[in-house]
Design a protein around this motif. Structure first.
Motif, PDB file in Angstrom:
ATOM      1  N   HIS A 180       0.836  -1.196   0.000  1.00  0.00           N
ATOM      2  CA  HIS A 180       0.000   0.000   0.000  1.00  0.00           C
ATOM      3  C   HIS A 180       0.871   1.247   0.000  1.00  0.00           C
ATOM      4  O   HIS A 180       1.827   1.355   0.756  1.00  0.00           O
ATOM      5  CB  HIS A 180      -0.904   0.003   1.243  1.00  0.00           C
ATOM      6  N   GLY A 181       0.530   2.195  -0.855  1.00  0.00           N
ATOM      7  CA  GLY A 181       1.252   3.440  -0.919  1.00  0.00           C
ATOM      8  C   GLY A 181       2.438   3.444  -1.848  1.00  0.00           C
ATOM      9  O   GLY A 181       3.116   4.468  -2.009  1.00  0.00           O
ATOM     10  N   ARG A 196       5.962   3.050 -10.374  1.00  0.00           N
ATOM     11  CA  ARG A 196       7.307   2.656 -10.786  1.00  0.00           C
ATOM     12  C   ARG A 196       7.933   1.701  -9.774  1.00  0.00           C
ATOM     13  O   ARG A 196       8.609   0.756 -10.149  1.00  0.00           O
ATOM     14  CB  ARG A 196       8.170   3.909 -10.958  1.00  0.00           C
ATOM     15  N   ARG A 197       7.681   1.928  -8.485  1.00  0.00           N
ATOM     16  CA  ARG A 197       8.245   1.041  -7.464  1.00  0.00           C
ATOM     17  C   ARG A 197       7.635  -0.357  -7.586  1.00  0.00           C
ATOM     18  O   ARG A 197       8.354  -1.372  -7.482  1.00  0.00           O
ATOM     19  CB  ARG A 197       7.942   1.622  -6.064  1.00  0.00           C
ATOM     20  N   ALA A 198       6.347  -0.436  -7.832  1.00  0.00           N
ATOM     21  CA  ALA A 198       5.692  -1.735  -7.989  1.00  0.00           C
ATOM     22  C   ALA A 198       6.223  -2.462  -9.233  1.00  0.00           C
ATOM     23  O   ALA A 198       6.409  -3.686  -9.220  1.00  0.00           O
ATOM     24  CB  ALA A 198       4.179  -1.549  -8.075  1.00  0.00           C
ATOM     25  N   ALA A 199       6.458  -1.676 -10.272  1.00  0.00           N
ATOM     26  CA  ALA A 199       6.983  -2.282 -11.497  1.00  0.00           C
ATOM     27  C   ALA A 199       8.361  -2.874 -11.264  1.00  0.00           C
ATOM     28  O   ALA A 199       8.684  -3.968 -11.754  1.00  0.00           O
ATOM     29  CB  ALA A 199       7.031  -1.236 -12.605  1.00  0.00           C
ATOM     30  N   SER A 257       7.351  -3.493 -16.797  1.00  0.00           N
ATOM     31  CA  SER A 257       7.438  -2.083 -17.159  1.00  0.00           C
ATOM     32  C   SER A 257       6.412  -1.281 -16.372  1.00  0.00           C
ATOM     33  O   SER A 257       5.370  -1.817 -15.950  1.00  0.00           O
ATOM     34  CB  SER A 257       7.190  -1.916 -18.655  1.00  0.00           C
ATOM     35  N   PRO A 258       6.671   0.001 -16.151  1.00  0.00           N
ATOM     36  CA  PRO A 258       5.679   0.860 -15.469  1.00  0.00           C
ATOM     37  C   PRO A 258       4.333   0.876 -16.186  1.00  0.00           C
ATOM     38  O   PRO A 258       3.281   0.938 -15.534  1.00  0.00           O
ATOM     39  CB  PRO A 258       6.347   2.236 -15.487  1.00  0.00           C
ATOM     40  N   ALA A 259       4.356   0.811 -17.518  1.00  0.00           N
ATOM     41  CA  ALA A 259       3.093   0.814 -18.260  1.00  0.00           C
ATOM     42  C   ALA A 259       2.263  -0.428 -17.922  1.00  0.00           C
ATOM     43  O   ALA A 259       1.035  -0.356 -17.750  1.00  0.00           O
ATOM     44  CB  ALA A 259       3.374   0.862 -19.759  1.00  0.00           C
ATOM     45  N   THR A 260       2.933  -1.589 -17.814  1.00  0.00           N
ATOM     46  CA  THR A 260       2.220  -2.817 -17.473  1.00  0.00           C
ATOM     47  C   THR A 260       1.667  -2.743 -16.057  1.00  0.00           C
ATOM     48  O   THR A 260       0.524  -3.133 -15.789  1.00  0.00           O
ATOM     49  CB  THR A 260       3.157  -4.025 -17.603  1.00  0.00           C
ATOM     50  N   ALA A 261       2.467  -2.208 -15.125  1.00  0.00           N
ATOM     51  CA  ALA A 261       2.006  -2.070 -13.741  1.00  0.00           C
ATOM     52  C   ALA A 261       0.803  -1.141 -13.663  1.00  0.00           C
ATOM     53  O   ALA A 261      -0.162  -1.417 -12.937  1.00  0.00           O
ATOM     54  CB  ALA A 261       3.148  -1.547 -12.871  1.00  0.00           C
ATOM     55  N   ALA A 262       0.836  -0.055 -14.409  1.00  0.00           N
ATOM     56  CA  ALA A 262      -0.298   0.880 -14.422  1.00  0.00           C
ATOM     57  C   ALA A 262      -1.538   0.222 -15.007  1.00  0.00           C
ATOM     58  O   ALA A 262      -2.667   0.445 -14.530  1.00  0.00           O
ATOM     59  CB  ALA A 262       0.078   2.123 -15.218  1.00  0.00           C
TER      60      ALA A 262
END
Length: 299
Positions: free
Chosen positions: A2-3, A7-10, A16-21
């Protein structure tokens, strides 16, 4: 987690950040957390349902291969292949030719001579003549047998010589299979192949009495004579395949009201077979295209 930023989750899940988003947005929207199909919602260029039905119908009723269906319908071979694959149609090699049922068989090892004339296959196909008025295959047993008893047409004997390399075929409908008839036919066949630039070096036949006669051996001269294995028609497979093709696409392909009507169409059908019909055994080419003296000389 949470929080965490996108980018950190990716970085944590190595994407990639796009996939995480994308996954985060899908979760917030309450959508299923599984991969969606990449298939488009509409496919404007897909083969029409009517054409697909025609392709499947030819495969089921005629048991034709993709090359033959492609030539008949005037569509690309690749299109026919995709349709057959889409409907999971079994391979022709897995079908029983008499019933159309799936019977898996091992693929035979196919051999082929390297040049025209290196080997010719010779055979005789015994074919029941059509009685006046029509036969039982098209009219049914009652009417066909009545016509047969009235006229007693007997049998016709189709003599063939098939070139192993090109599949080019010389054939005649004759009245018997005597040695004298076979010898005269062989002379005409040799002359016909010579006219198109093919010199027959060897011929393969079964153990028929006419082929075992001394007169036929004398007629062959220096031409090598090879024999099929007893009870193994596969040894002479190319001419046996031709017999099956002529039965399906000429002899019983339509309703003939007499033997004369059917025999009159044979020269045209044989020309079609040699010059226009694609042959799967030679990669969809026509037999005449493998005879160098004929290339470009037919329409």
């Amino acid at each position: 987690m949470h929080g965490w930023s996108t980018r950190r989750a990716a970085e944590r899940f190595q994407c990639s950040p796009a996939t995480a988003a994308k996954w985060a947005a899908r979760y917030r929207a309450g959508l299923a957390m599984s991969d969606l199909s990449s298939r488009p919602h509409t496919t404007p260029t897909r083969t029409s349902a009517r054409l697909e039905r025609r392709i499947i119908n030819l495969r089921v009723t005629r048991r034709w291969g993709p090359h033959r269906i492609s030539y008949h319908l005037g569509v690309p071979r690749s299109t026919v292949g995709r349709v057959l694959g889409r409907y999971r149609m079994p391979l022709l090699a897995h079908l029983d030719q008499a019933t159309g049922r799936v019977v898996r068989r091992p693929h035979p090892v196919r051999y082929e001579r390297t040049r025209p004339g290196e080997l010719a296959h010779m055979d005789i196909k015994k074919l029941g003549r059509i009685p006046a008025g029509g036969g039982h295959r098209m009219l049914g047993r009652t009417a066909g047998n009545r016509n047969n008893k009235r006229t007693r047409p007997g049998y016709a004997f189709l003599h063939h010589v098939v070139d192993d390399h090109s599949r080019y075929t010389y054939s005649e409908i004759l009245n018997d299979e005597k040695a004298s008839t076979v010898i005269e036919f062989w002379r005409r066949a040799v002359a016909a192949f010579t006219d198109i630039g093919i010199t027959i070096e060897a011929v393969m036949t079964d153990q028929g009495s006419a082929y075992r006669s001394r007169a036929f051996a004398a007629e062959l001269g220096t031409t090598r004579h090879l024999w099929t294995q007893p009870y193994r028609p596969q040894t002479n497979g190319k001419v046996e395949r031709f017999n099956r093709t002529l039965a399906a696409e000429w002899a019983y392909a339509t309703t003939y009201l007499s033997e004369e009507d059917r025999a009159a169409t044979y020269p045209d059908w044989l020309h079609f077979y040699n010059h226009h019909r694609p042959h799967t055994g030679i990669g969809g080419a026509v037999p005449a295209s493998r005879v160098h003296n004929l290339t470009g000389n037919y329409s």
